[in-house]
Design an enzyme around this catalytic site. Sequence first.
Site, mmCIF file in Angstrom:
data_model
loop_
_atom_site.group_PDB
_atom_site.id
_atom_site.type_symbol
_atom_site.label_atom_id
_atom_site.label_comp_id
_atom_site.label_asym_id
_atom_site.label_seq_id
_atom_site.Cartn_x
_atom_site.Cartn_y
_atom_site.Cartn_z
ATOM 1 N N PHE A 7 0.686 -1.218 -0.198
ATOM 2 C CA PHE A 7 0.104 -0.254 0.042
ATOM 3 C C PHE A 7 0.726 1.409 -0.221
ATOM 4 O O PHE A 7 0.523 2.352 -0.579
ATOM 5 C CB PHE A 7 -0.687 0.016 1.582
ATOM 6 C CG PHE A 7 -2.316 -0.727 1.425
ATOM 7 C CD1 PHE A 7 -1.630 -1.726 0.464
ATOM 8 C CD2 PHE A 7 -2.822 -0.837 2.350
ATOM 9 C CE1 PHE A 7 -3.378 -2.215 0.155
ATOM 10 C CE2 PHE A 7 -4.776 -1.801 2.177
ATOM 11 C CZ PHE A 7 -4.837 -2.190 1.379
ATOM 12 N N LYS A 8 1.590 1.075 0.463
ATOM 13 C CA LYS A 8 3.271 2.556 0.681
ATOM 14 C C LYS A 8 2.174 3.360 1.370
ATOM 15 O O LYS A 8 1.561 3.016 2.073
ATOM 16 C CB LYS A 8 3.038 3.142 -0.929
ATOM 17 C CG LYS A 8 3.899 2.149 -1.553
ATOM 18 C CD LYS A 8 3.986 2.157 -3.025
ATOM 19 C CE LYS A 8 4.657 1.192 -3.998
ATOM 20 N NZ LYS A 8 5.525 1.282 -5.470
ATOM 21 N N HIS A 90 12.996 -2.315 0.117
ATOM 22 C CA HIS A 90 12.170 -1.919 -1.090
ATOM 23 C C HIS A 90 12.787 -0.331 -1.336
ATOM 24 O O HIS A 90 13.576 0.173 -0.817
ATOM 25 C CB HIS A 90 10.807 -1.275 -0.707
ATOM 26 C CG HIS A 90 10.096 -0.921 -1.593
ATOM 27 N ND1 HIS A 90 10.138 -0.037 -3.067
ATOM 28 C CD2 HIS A 90 9.282 -1.653 -2.577
ATOM 29 C CE1 HIS A 90 9.434 0.218 -3.565
ATOM 30 N NE2 HIS A 90 8.757 -0.717 -3.202
ATOM 31 N N GLU A 159 12.678 -5.460 -8.550
ATOM 32 C CA GLU A 159 11.603 -4.872 -8.640
ATOM 33 C C GLU A 159 12.814 -3.676 -9.532
ATOM 34 O O GLU A 159 13.048 -3.260 -8.703
ATOM 35 C CB GLU A 159 10.868 -4.452 -7.787
ATOM 36 C CG GLU A 159 9.909 -4.962 -7.078
ATOM 37 C CD GLU A 159 9.014 -4.266 -5.866
ATOM 38 O OE1 GLU A 159 7.699 -4.681 -6.489
ATOM 39 O OE2 GLU A 159 9.388 -3.460 -5.426
ATOM 40 N N GLY A 165 5.955 1.659 -10.586
ATOM 41 C CA GLY A 165 4.984 2.888 -9.724
ATOM 42 C C GLY A 165 4.607 4.029 -11.274
ATOM 43 O O GLY A 165 4.032 5.337 -11.677
ATOM 44 N N SER A 196 4.988 -2.230 -11.806
ATOM 45 C CA SER A 196 3.851 -1.462 -12.970
ATOM 46 C C SER A 196 2.487 -2.816 -13.215
ATOM 47 O O SER A 196 2.748 -3.051 -14.613
ATOM 48 C CB SER A 196 4.077 -0.383 -13.782
ATOM 49 O OG SER A 196 5.009 0.454 -13.835
HETATM 50 P P1 PGA Z 1 4.362 -0.733 -8.580
HETATM 51 O O1 PGA Z 1 4.860 -0.572 -7.041
HETATM 52 O O2 PGA Z 1 2.820 -1.487 -8.512
HETATM 53 O O3 PGA Z 1 2.199 0.101 -8.449
HETATM 54 O O4 PGA Z 1 4.459 -0.287 -9.202
HETATM 55 C C1 PGA Z 1 5.778 -1.661 -6.900
HETATM 56 C C2 PGA Z 1 6.136 -2.154 -5.894
HETATM 57 O O5 PGA Z 1 6.473 -0.824 -5.008
HETATM 58 O O6 PGA Z 1 5.901 -2.940 -5.177
#
Ligand code: PGA
Length: 239
Positions: A7-8, A90, A159, A165, A196
Amino acid sequence: MIVAANFKINHTRESTANYLEALNLFLDAYSTLCDVRVYPVASSFLRADLYSHVKLGAQNFYPIINGAYTGEIGAQQLNEFGIKNVLIGHSERRVALKETQELIAKKYAFAKENGWEIIYCIGESKDVRDGGFESVMEYLWSEFDGIDINYEKLSIAYEPIWAIGTGVSAKVEDIAKVLDTLKSKLNDIPLLYGGSVNTENLFSILSLKSCDGALVGNASLDVANFCKLIQIAQNVQKQ
Ligand code: PGA
């Protein structure tokens, strides 16, 4: 197959509770073999045992039980909610919050001592990617400094920073190349892709032979959409 929602800094305590209730109800009716995890904001933590089909996790913690670290949370606070799942490394914490590999390794060792399940995140910047595949792998291996890869409750999320994002995920063939290379050295450790991920690209990403799941940011924020992602993962799993 692991399907994880990061969720950040999104959702309130109230909307997180509604989300988890809806997700748990969905999973109650839709039996899946997927390992479903949700990482809410710490101020929205709820008791993990309220949701039998979902593993609640922490996006962050400081490697201490409790003490004088203003603004952080420790094991005592996670334990209060029965949270036994954490994200470590992360890129937003590495880059925006300046976490060093040394601190990340300390957090990793602490999580391991506590027996928590870990999703350990790695990923290269656009500059490193522009240097070619060898430099990508060299960079990714450097993110394992001080990390015990023999810990049995470990999964790894690849990632690429430039795909997070941005709405532009990495190409499936590039993801395959990185995950296959990681898999060849990391044996049975589950490997996730993140960056993404959405309902359009998830099937082809999860169909890769070295991909065991996805870590999802934006596309996880709407519970109905996250449920669709779980259904896609389940379809891949059945094949
Ligand atoms: P995102 O983020 O799916 O919005 O690109 C993934 C993440 O940072 O874990």
